[in-house]
Design an enzyme around this catalytic site. Structure first.
Site, PDB file in Angstrom:
ATOM      1  N   LEU A 285       1.026  -1.148   0.034  1.00  0.00           N
ATOM      2  CA  LEU A 285       0.041  -0.028  -0.081  1.00  0.00           C
ATOM      3  C   LEU A 285       0.797   1.338  -0.055  1.00  0.00           C
ATOM      4  O   LEU A 285       1.551   1.546   1.068  1.00  0.00           O
ATOM      5  CB  LEU A 285      -0.961   0.013   1.425  1.00  0.00           C
ATOM      6  CG  LEU A 285      -1.913   1.011   1.200  1.00  0.00           C
ATOM      7  CD1 LEU A 285      -2.912   1.019   0.182  1.00  0.00           C
ATOM      8  CD2 LEU A 285      -2.621   1.195   2.658  1.00  0.00           C
TER       9      LEU A 285
ATOM     10  N   HIS B 110       7.020   2.757  10.597  1.00  0.00           N
ATOM     11  CA  HIS B 110       7.727   3.836  10.084  1.00  0.00           C
ATOM     12  C   HIS B 110       6.607   4.857  10.101  1.00  0.00           C
ATOM     13  O   HIS B 110       5.507   4.758   9.789  1.00  0.00           O
ATOM     14  CB  HIS B 110       7.887   3.406   8.651  1.00  0.00           C
ATOM     15  CG  HIS B 110       8.708   4.338   7.760  1.00  0.00           C
ATOM     16  ND1 HIS B 110       8.240   5.579   7.203  1.00  0.00           N
ATOM     17  CD2 HIS B 110      10.153   4.429   7.354  1.00  0.00           C
ATOM     18  CE1 HIS B 110       9.164   6.349   6.530  1.00  0.00           C
ATOM     19  NE2 HIS B 110      10.208   5.730   6.597  1.00  0.00           N
TER      20      HIS B 110
END
Length: 335
Positions: free
Chosen positions: A125, A229
């Site tokens: 994604l 992240h």
């Protein structure tokens, strides 16, 4: 109108651009035209149904129909770990005690495992920065579950997703630098490429065979275990809204978390309804709904105003044309 559609070989330039923009640590989007070409061929054959079921890897592109620009990518793998192992570290808690000294110690260790064989995976994604607001990310993310819901028998009972681990602004990966690199003496990008393009024998050969005690690791490595992240935080929120939860597994290179959910408990898979299409010049509705086709070979998904009337859904002509459906066809609808 934004639409999600199947990816094929003609999307190479767009997919390569997205791979470059995605940055380090995005294993499923390598900056390698040959690898991406093969992936797009697999996607084409997956949607066509010509590959064995468990070898299918469906790649989806987010396209602006007004401009033809491709602004994002997502994917669904029918099964992982069958031809190549799917390695992770499992976070294991250990307790040791000495009653005579009145001491109790709790330790965490990282243990190399291959536990998810045969599970389906949602992943890859990624959206361009200027598309990360306004619902485009939700459309792209949920379209993967609409694909699964269109033919659940083609996918495993359990579905997982891996989130990219923490990298510093200059591209360094604390877990790699302090831990993984000790076992794999190469740069991160080389190991990342080999993970996606080889049989992973190098991991079998070089990975730690004994538990790694987390408490013995440098603080910068400990601090990022199981963390996402910063660019992956919205993706994590979308996964959690669908019912995915951390399962105690982390990536062996960057220590990013793995989350999982039982297929039929994924909110979009569970709640989407199959309705018959009515087409109108105008749609009197206040809520935007997620609409997708019911045929994987002709898969399309959009977010649009839709009027739900019993077992029917009223769509605008633009939405119907984008989905390539006619009056009387069935679509899946998630309000």
């Amino acid at each position: 109108m934004l639409t999600v559609r199947p990816a094929g070989p003609a999307d190479l330039d767009s997919l390569l651009e997205l791979a470059i923009l995605s940055g380090p640590g995005f294993t499923s989007l390598p900056e390698d035209p040959d690898v991406l070409t093969e992936r797009l061929e697999i996607s084409r054959d997956s949607f066509a149904g010509t590959l064995p079921q468990q070898e299918r890897w469906y790649t989806l592109m987010l396209e602006d129909t007004a401009t033809g620009d491709v602004d994002g990518v997502g994917s669904v793998k029918a099964a992982v770990g069958l031809k190549r192992p799917f390695f992770s570290f499992r976070i294991v808690n250990h307790t040791q005690s000495s009653p005579s000294l009145g001491i109790r110690l709790d330790h965490q260790t990282l243990v190399l495992v291959n536990e998810c064989t045969g599970w389906s995976e949602v992943g890859s994604l990624f959206l361009k920065a200027d598309r990360r607001k306004g619902g485009a990310g939700r459309l792209l993310s949920q379209s993967r579950y609409m694909l699964i819901g269109a033919a659940p028998e083609l996918f495993a009972d359990m579905v997982l997703a891996e989130l990219r681990g923490v990298f510093t602004p200059d591209g360094a990966c604390p877990f790699w630098d302090h831990v993984a690199h000790r076992f794999f003496p190469m740069d991160f990008d080389a190991a990342d490429r080999m993970t996606g393009s080889t049989d992973k024998q190098f991991i079998v050969d070089l990975a730690p065979r004994h538990p790694i005690y987390v408490g013995l690791l440098p603080e910068p490595a400990r601090a990022v275990i199981g963390k996402v992240h910063p660019q992956g935080v919205p993706a994590m929120a979308l996964l959690e809204s669908e019912g995915f939860r951390p399962n105690g597994l982390v990536d062996i290179f960057d220590a990013g978390p793995t989350v999982s959910c039982q297929r039929d408990n994924i909110r979009t898979v569970r709640d989407a309804r199959v309705l018959s299409v009515i087409i109108s010049d105008e749609v009197d509705a206040e809520l935007v709904s997620l609409i997708s086709t019911t045929d994987i070979a002709r898969f399309r998904a959009v977010r649009t105003l839709a009027g739900i009337e019993g077992d029917q859904v009223r769509l605008s002509r633009e939405a119907a044309e984008t989905l390539k459906v006619r009056a009387g066809d069935t679509v899946r609808v998630k309000s």
